[in-house]
Design a protein around this motif. Structure first.
Motif, PDB file in Angstrom:
ATOM      1  N   VAL A 192       1.477  -2.253  -9.408  1.00 14.97           N
ATOM      2  CA  VAL A 192       2.781  -2.484  -8.795  1.00 14.97           C
ATOM      3  C   VAL A 192       2.595  -2.960  -7.358  1.00 14.97           C
ATOM      4  O   VAL A 192       3.282  -3.883  -6.897  1.00 14.97           O
ATOM      5  CB  VAL A 192       3.648  -1.211  -8.863  1.00 14.97           C
ATOM      6  CG1 VAL A 192       4.903  -1.378  -8.036  1.00 14.97           C
ATOM      7  CG2 VAL A 192       4.029  -0.915 -10.294  1.00 14.97           C
ATOM      8  N   GLY A 193       1.646  -2.332  -6.637  1.00 17.79           N
ATOM      9  CA  GLY A 193       1.400  -2.765  -5.266  1.00 17.79           C
ATOM     10  C   GLY A 193       0.919  -4.206  -5.198  1.00 17.79           C
ATOM     11  O   GLY A 193       1.389  -5.005  -4.374  1.00 17.79           O
ATOM     12  N   LEU A 194      -0.031  -4.570  -6.091  1.00 20.00           N
ATOM     13  CA  LEU A 194      -0.537  -5.948  -6.123  1.00 20.00           C
ATOM     14  C   LEU A 194       0.586  -6.933  -6.398  1.00 20.00           C
ATOM     15  O   LEU A 194       0.721  -7.975  -5.737  1.00 20.00           O
ATOM     16  CB  LEU A 194      -1.604  -6.083  -7.212  1.00 20.00           C
ATOM     17  CG  LEU A 194      -3.031  -5.703  -6.851  1.00 20.00           C
ATOM     18  CD1 LEU A 194      -3.913  -5.795  -8.069  1.00 20.00           C
ATOM     19  CD2 LEU A 194      -3.549  -6.609  -5.754  1.00 20.00           C
ATOM     20  N   GLY A 195       1.405  -6.598  -7.406  1.00 16.62           N
ATOM     21  CA  GLY A 195       2.499  -7.489  -7.758  1.00 16.62           C
ATOM     22  C   GLY A 195       3.484  -7.650  -6.619  1.00 16.62           C
ATOM     23  O   GLY A 195       3.975  -8.752  -6.350  1.00 16.62           O
ATOM     24  N   LEU A 196       3.777  -6.541  -5.932  1.00 16.26           N
ATOM     25  CA  LEU A 196       4.719  -6.606  -4.807  1.00 16.26           C
ATOM     26  C   LEU A 196       4.168  -7.503  -3.704  1.00 16.26           C
ATOM     27  O   LEU A 196       4.888  -8.324  -3.121  1.00 16.26           O
ATOM     28  CB  LEU A 196       4.960  -5.190  -4.282  1.00 16.26           C
ATOM     29  CG  LEU A 196       6.091  -5.028  -3.286  1.00 16.26           C
ATOM     30  CD1 LEU A 196       7.386  -5.486  -3.910  1.00 16.26           C
ATOM     31  CD2 LEU A 196       6.208  -3.577  -2.866  1.00 16.26           C
ATOM     32  N   PHE A 197       2.864  -7.369  -3.436  1.00 15.04           N
ATOM     33  CA  PHE A 197       2.244  -8.222  -2.427  1.00 15.04           C
ATOM     34  C   PHE A 197       2.367  -9.691  -2.810  1.00 15.04           C
ATOM     35  O   PHE A 197       2.775 -10.540  -2.002  1.00 15.04           O
ATOM     36  CB  PHE A 197       0.770  -7.838  -2.265  1.00 15.04           C
ATOM     37  CG  PHE A 197       0.050  -8.645  -1.245  1.00 15.04           C
ATOM     38  CD1 PHE A 197      -0.859  -9.634  -1.605  1.00 15.04           C
ATOM     39  CD2 PHE A 197       0.273  -8.423   0.097  1.00 15.04           C
ATOM     40  CE1 PHE A 197      -1.517 -10.378  -0.663  1.00 15.04           C
ATOM     41  CE2 PHE A 197      -0.392  -9.168   1.064  1.00 15.04           C
ATOM     42  CZ  PHE A 197      -1.280 -10.150   0.675  1.00 15.04           C
ATOM     43  N   GLY A 198       2.046 -10.002  -4.085  1.00 13.64           N
ATOM     44  CA  GLY A 198       2.136 -11.391  -4.525  1.00 13.64           C
ATOM     45  C   GLY A 198       3.560 -11.909  -4.477  1.00 13.64           C
ATOM     46  O   GLY A 198       3.802 -13.077  -4.154  1.00 13.64           O
ATOM     47  N   LEU A 199       4.525 -11.025  -4.795  1.00 14.00           N
ATOM     48  CA  LEU A 199       5.920 -11.445  -4.795  1.00 14.00           C
ATOM     49  C   LEU A 199       6.370 -11.849  -3.401  1.00 14.00           C
ATOM     50  O   LEU A 199       7.098 -12.829  -3.221  1.00 14.00           O
ATOM     51  CB  LEU A 199       6.778 -10.296  -5.334  1.00 14.00           C
ATOM     52  CG  LEU A 199       8.270 -10.535  -5.488  1.00 14.00           C
ATOM     53  CD1 LEU A 199       8.512 -11.621  -6.503  1.00 14.00           C
ATOM     54  CD2 LEU A 199       8.948  -9.267  -5.939  1.00 14.00           C
ATOM     55  N   ILE A 200       5.925 -11.102  -2.387  1.00 16.51           N
ATOM     56  CA  ILE A 200       6.381 -11.382  -1.025  1.00 16.51           C
ATOM     57  C   ILE A 200       5.635 -12.575  -0.439  1.00 16.51           C
ATOM     58  O   ILE A 200       6.214 -13.414   0.245  1.00 16.51           O
ATOM     59  CB  ILE A 200       6.178 -10.141  -0.133  1.00 16.51           C
ATOM     60  CG1 ILE A 200       7.010  -8.982  -0.668  1.00 16.51           C
ATOM     61  CG2 ILE A 200       6.555 -10.437   1.298  1.00 16.51           C
ATOM     62  CD1 ILE A 200       6.815  -7.718   0.105  1.00 16.51           C
TER      63      ILE A 200
ATOM     64  N   ILE B  62       0.844  -1.203   0.000  1.00 18.50           N
ATOM     65  CA  ILE B  62       0.000   0.000   0.000  1.00 18.50           C
ATOM     66  C   ILE B  62       0.873   1.244   0.000  1.00 18.50           C
ATOM     67  O   ILE B  62       0.585   2.226  -0.696  1.00 18.50           O
ATOM     68  CB  ILE B  62      -0.966  -0.032   1.188  1.00 18.50           C
ATOM     69  CG1 ILE B  62      -1.971  -1.153   0.998  1.00 18.50           C
ATOM     70  CG2 ILE B  62      -1.685   1.290   1.345  1.00 18.50           C
ATOM     71  CD1 ILE B  62      -2.954  -1.281   2.123  1.00 18.50           C
ATOM     72  N   LEU B  63       1.965   1.200   0.760  1.00 22.56           N
ATOM     73  CA  LEU B  63       2.859   2.358   0.789  1.00 22.56           C
ATOM     74  C   LEU B  63       3.461   2.621  -0.581  1.00 22.56           C
ATOM     75  O   LEU B  63       3.515   3.773  -1.055  1.00 22.56           O
ATOM     76  CB  LEU B  63       3.969   2.138   1.811  1.00 22.56           C
ATOM     77  CG  LEU B  63       3.569   2.337   3.265  1.00 22.56           C
ATOM     78  CD1 LEU B  63       4.743   2.028   4.176  1.00 22.56           C
ATOM     79  CD2 LEU B  63       3.090   3.762   3.496  1.00 22.56           C
ATOM     80  N   VAL B  64       3.923   1.534  -1.245  1.00 24.12           N
ATOM     81  CA  VAL B  64       4.534   1.698  -2.567  1.00 24.12           C
ATOM     82  C   VAL B  64       3.508   2.228  -3.553  1.00 24.12           C
ATOM     83  O   VAL B  64       3.785   3.145  -4.340  1.00 24.12           O
ATOM     84  CB  VAL B  64       5.140   0.357  -3.040  1.00 24.12           C
ATOM     85  CG1 VAL B  64       5.501   0.427  -4.496  1.00 24.12           C
ATOM     86  CG2 VAL B  64       6.365   0.020  -2.222  1.00 24.12           C
ATOM     87  N   SER B  65       2.302   1.671  -3.529  1.00 28.82           N
ATOM     88  CA  SER B  65       1.261   2.144  -4.451  1.00 28.82           C
ATOM     89  C   SER B  65       0.930   3.604  -4.195  1.00 28.82           C
ATOM     90  O   SER B  65       0.781   4.397  -5.130  1.00 28.82           O
ATOM     91  CB  SER B  65      -0.016   1.312  -4.292  1.00 28.82           C
ATOM     92  OG  SER B  65       0.172   0.024  -4.779  1.00 28.82           O
ATOM     93  N   ALA B  66       0.830   3.963  -2.907  1.00 29.22           N
ATOM     94  CA  ALA B  66       0.505   5.359  -2.604  1.00 29.22           C
ATOM     95  C   ALA B  66       1.617   6.283  -3.078  1.00 29.22           C
ATOM     96  O   ALA B  66       1.351   7.372  -3.620  1.00 29.22           O
ATOM     97  CB  ALA B  66       0.291   5.514  -1.096  1.00 29.22           C
ATOM     98  N   GLY B  67       2.870   5.840  -2.898  1.00 25.93           N
ATOM     99  CA  GLY B  67       3.978   6.661  -3.371  1.00 25.93           C
ATOM    100  C   GLY B  67       3.931   6.874  -4.873  1.00 25.93           C
ATOM    101  O   GLY B  67       4.109   7.991  -5.381  1.00 25.93           O
ATOM    102  N   LEU B  68       3.675   5.770  -5.607  1.00 21.98           N
ATOM    103  CA  LEU B  68       3.610   5.901  -7.067  1.00 21.98           C
ATOM    104  C   LEU B  68       2.432   6.765  -7.483  1.00 21.98           C
ATOM    105  O   LEU B  68       2.528   7.563  -8.425  1.00 21.98           O
ATOM    106  CB  LEU B  68       3.509   4.515  -7.701  1.00 21.98           C
ATOM    107  CG  LEU B  68       4.815   3.740  -7.728  1.00 21.98           C
ATOM    108  CD1 LEU B  68       4.569   2.345  -8.256  1.00 21.98           C
ATOM    109  CD2 LEU B  68       5.828   4.447  -8.591  1.00 21.98           C
TER     110      LEU B  68
END
Lengths: 310, 97, 101
Positions: free
Chosen positions: C14-22, A98-104
């Motif tokens: 990007v957030g969804l993908g990052l979540f799935g990656l972890i 969520i933090l990364v998405s919010a940053g982007l």
């Protein structure tokens, strides 16, 4: 606008389904659908060349690769040993995402306005290249060195995949037929579709100089046709040690590099084209490059040589 | 673009969308892989055909119209092939007596 | 406006993908999630390109060409990752090790 909102929601829903699916095969199917929807999004963003590449390469070939991999992993895996992540890890991952998405999203909102763009410079010089498609002009004329490096990266990835073959399997033919005999309907459709596909691929490559298209999209279609023909048993797969195969793979980068070095003599810089013959040089580069990329992509999907699966 | 052609085009595309919906409902609700394949291919081929007919009314040139029909034929071919392949896996012994 | 909307879409992807990656333990799911992240990053480029529409083009052609290059390289990386994964799994199975997923 409402269409774009609907499309965005659909893309996000399919992506979420890909992440949340329990079975790997289901996730791969969701990924292929996601890729095709993404191609739609690219059309809405006025980038038809990228849409073609995404549909063919990002969704088509990658999907084929992943479906093959998921089916082989399912056969070889013991169904027991999956350790599920704990709640704490999931919560921490969710917070980070969520933090990364919010940053982007903040970056998207803070993009400078008026937007900086290189389109005027691209339009100003495009007449000198003799091309009508600005993306092809960028790929083959303005940033040709990126394309050259990209082709070499493809070749290096292929070398990396080949290096994974066990020593005893090195000289084998790439046998892509599955454990059962090919069903006759696949042979029929391959006989029907491969000639059409080859023509479509060459057309998309050829028309890429004036309309959306180009060598990568055309080469992907040619690679797909080769993969289909080899799955149907119409072409006997070549062994990777054959000389003609290696010639086809390397002729593209070799011609590109040769013309690049000739640019020193002809126009004063690496990969510079002489003004009057720019279109001709680009064509001379593009034809062998398309062949090489098609062969490389097909072999990337085929994987390392190995003994036929039981 | 005349009003009649516009209305016909919208009607055809809506009918095509209805067939897609019917095929998806069949995919979700039918009990057996073969029934689901039947629902998918029949409904989607007709659905795509109706959408293509709707687009033919709006085609910019005869070549574009030909490309639309070509797309439909290719999807027909792909759908028929994949249906046969999946059905072969779902029931390898062939049609039951 | 559409560019900003798809920029948000890219951020969520990007957030969804990052979540799935972890979160996913299986390597193939991680490869899938990584491709999802890649798709989101390219979409961000696409939004930037769309905002750069000028001189009669629908979008700035330079980021679009970069995205095409990125797509091809991402495919090559995925192919290499999948080949590594298959070799690793095959080797683990032959040696009798418990497959690590």
């Amino acid at each position: 606008m409402s269409f774009d909102i609907g499309l965005t929601l659909l893309v996000l829903a399919v992506a979420a389904w890909t992440i949340a699916a329990r079975e790997t095969f289901v996730a791969v199917v969701g990924f292929v659908a996601y890729g095709l929807l993404l191609a739609f999004v690219w059309v809405r963003l006025a980038a038809p060349d990228v849409a073609l590449t995404e549909a063919a390469l990002g969704s088509g070939l990658t999907g084929g690769l992943l479906i093959g991999a998921s089916s082989r992993l399912r056969r070889s895996q013991s169904p027991a040993a999956e350790e599920a992540p704990g709640v704490v890890l999931k919560a921490a991952a969710a917070v980070l995402s969520i933090l990364v998405s919010a940053g982007l999203a903040a970056i998207v909102l803070l993009l400078p306005d008026p937007a900086p763009t290189l389109a005027p410079q691209a339009a100003a010089s495009i007449a000198a290249t003799g091309l009508g498609n600005p993306v092809t002009a960028v790929l083959m004329a303005y940033r040709a060195i990126d394309t050259l490096l990209e082709i070499v990266v493809l070749l290096l990835a292929l070398v990396g995949i080949w290096s994974l073959a066990p020593d005893r399997d090195w000289g084998r033919r790439l046998d892509r037929r599955g454990s059962t005999d090919p069903v006759s309907v696949l042979t029929f459709v391959a006989q029907l579709l491969v000639p059409v596909g080859i023509i479509v691929g060459i057309h998309i490559f050829w028309v890429g100089s004036v309309a959306p298209g180009g060598e990568f999209q055309g080469a992907t279609i040619l690679a797909t046709m080769w993969t289909l023909a080899s799955m149907a048993g119409l072409v006997s797969a070549a062994a990777v040690t054959r000389r003609w195969l290696r010639l086809v793979l390397t002729i593209g980068p070799a011609v590109f590099l040769a013309i690049g070095l000739a640019g020193f003599a002809l126009a004063g810089a690496f990969l510079a084209y002489p003004k009057s013959h720019a279109k001709l040089m680009i064509l001379v580069i593009e034809i062998p490059v398309t062949l090489s990329i098609a062969a490389t992509l097909a072999l990337l999907v085929a994987g390392p040589p190995e003994r036929a699966r039981q | 673009m005349s009003l009649v052609l516009n209305v016909l085009s919208v009607l055809a595309v809506c009918a095509g969308a209805f067939f897609f919906l019917a095929g998806t409902v069949g995919l979700l609700r039918f009990p057996d892989p073969l029934c689901r394949l039947h629902a998918l291919t029949k409904a989607d081929n007709i659905g795509l055909g109706l959408v293509v007919i709707g687009l033919l009314f709006r085609a910019a040139s005869p070549l574009t119209a030909l490309k639309h029909v070509g797309v439909w034929l290719l999807v027909l071919l792909a759908g028929a092939t994949v249906t046969q392949l999946i059905a072969h896996i779902a029931r390898p012994s062939g049609p039951r007596a | 406006m559409t560019a900003t909307l798809y920029g948000f879409c890219a951020a969520v992807l990007v957030g969804l993908g990052l979540f799935g990656l972890i979160v996913h333990p299986q390597p193939l799911r991680k490869i899938l999630a990584f491709n999802l992240i890649g798709g989101g990053v390219f979409l961000l480029f696409g939004a930037v390109a769309r905002r750069g529409a000028a001189a009669g083009f629908g979008g700035d052609p330079v980021p679009q060409a970069l995205v095409i290059t990125g797509l091809v390289v991402a495919f090559a990386a995925t192919a290499l990752a999948v080949a590594l994964l298959l070799r690793l799994t095959g080797a683990a199975r032959q040696a009798g090790l418990r497959s690590d997923g």
